[in-house]
Design an enzyme around this catalytic site. Sequence first.
Site, PDB file in Angstrom:
ATOM      1  N   GLU A   1    -159.960  78.546  -8.231  1.00 58.13           N
ATOM      2  CA  GLU A   1    -158.887  78.256  -9.175  1.00 58.13           C
ATOM      3  C   GLU A   1    -157.796  79.305  -8.997  1.00 58.13           C
ATOM      4  OE1 GLU A   1    -157.894  76.788 -13.655  1.00 58.13           O
ATOM      5  OE2 GLU A   1    -159.839  77.748 -13.338  1.00 58.13           O
TER       6      GLU A   1
ATOM      7  N   ASP B   1    -155.372  85.578  -8.762  1.00 58.60           N
ATOM      8  CA  ASP B   1    -154.275  85.858  -9.674  1.00 58.60           C
ATOM      9  C   ASP B   1    -153.534  87.100  -9.202  1.00 58.60           C
ATOM     10  OD1 ASP B   1    -153.796  84.777 -12.837  1.00 58.60           O
ATOM     11  OD2 ASP B   1    -152.809  86.656 -12.288  1.00 58.60           O
TER      12      ASP B   1
ATOM     13  N   HIS C   1    -146.835  77.877 -10.601  1.00 60.13           N
ATOM     14  CA  HIS C   1    -146.117  76.606 -10.764  1.00 60.13           C
ATOM     15  C   HIS C   1    -144.722  76.651 -10.150  1.00 60.13           C
ATOM     16  CE1 HIS C   1    -149.491  75.733 -13.215  1.00 60.13           C
ATOM     17  NE2 HIS C   1    -149.084  76.451 -14.246  1.00 60.13           N
TER      18      HIS C   1
ATOM     19  N   ASP D   1    -150.077  70.867 -13.816  1.00 55.42           N
ATOM     20  CA  ASP D   1    -148.804  71.273 -14.434  1.00 55.42           C
ATOM     21  C   ASP D   1    -147.615  70.937 -13.538  1.00 55.42           C
ATOM     22  OD1 ASP D   1    -150.286  72.134 -16.554  1.00 55.42           O
ATOM     23  OD2 ASP D   1    -150.038  74.266 -16.174  1.00 55.42           O
TER      24      ASP D   1
END
Length: 221
Positions: free
Chosen positions: A48, A74, A119, A145
């Site tokens: 993810e 991340d 995004h 998204d």
Amino acid sequence: MTSRHERGFLHRYFLGNSSKRMHKWIHYFDIYERHFSRFCNSAPVILEIGVFGGGSLAMWKEYFGAGAKVLGLDINPECKQHEGDGVEIFIGSQDDPAVIEDILSRHPRIDIVLDDGSHMMRHMIASFELLYERIHARGVYMVEDTHTCYWDEYGGGLGRQGSFIEYAKGKIDEINAVHARGVLPISSFTRITDCISIYDSIIVFEKRSQGSRQAPVTGPL
């Protein structure tokens, strides 16, 4: 105990979650189960992109069952705190080839990629191009998204070239390249992609080797 195979498991998990933070639109959960349920109890590896509060990483570990490996990526070093049994966090940008290569070198088989990262259009496209062909031959690549594809601050806009939506529209042509009579080259994407599913704010690419699709099958009417 509620079985993870029961419809609505992920939504119920989300509603009952009281520990780690998670931000998801409600209609996402049915889409997740539609495309991910076949991986339950098969010890998949899921990456993810975008860790946020770590809530969805914990959810995937519960959903996929024993043996599942959940990877998070991340840019925020503080996300390392969400590592745990079966959960590994990588720190870096999703469009950095060196970071992606590091993940793939440690985990050469990835079954699912879920892009819930920045995004930003350039990041979404870069991650897809770095990862899609290298995940498992029956894997799933989900981008969520995608409403940001219509927002200027993310590099999007209606019909704007360079948005992930416009990029995906090109992939619709590419999956059908065998029928374009030589106008559009048959690519690796054509050969390895089974389907593209488009939802409100989500696009899903499912892989499956297509072999030769040039010759149509005919039969009695």
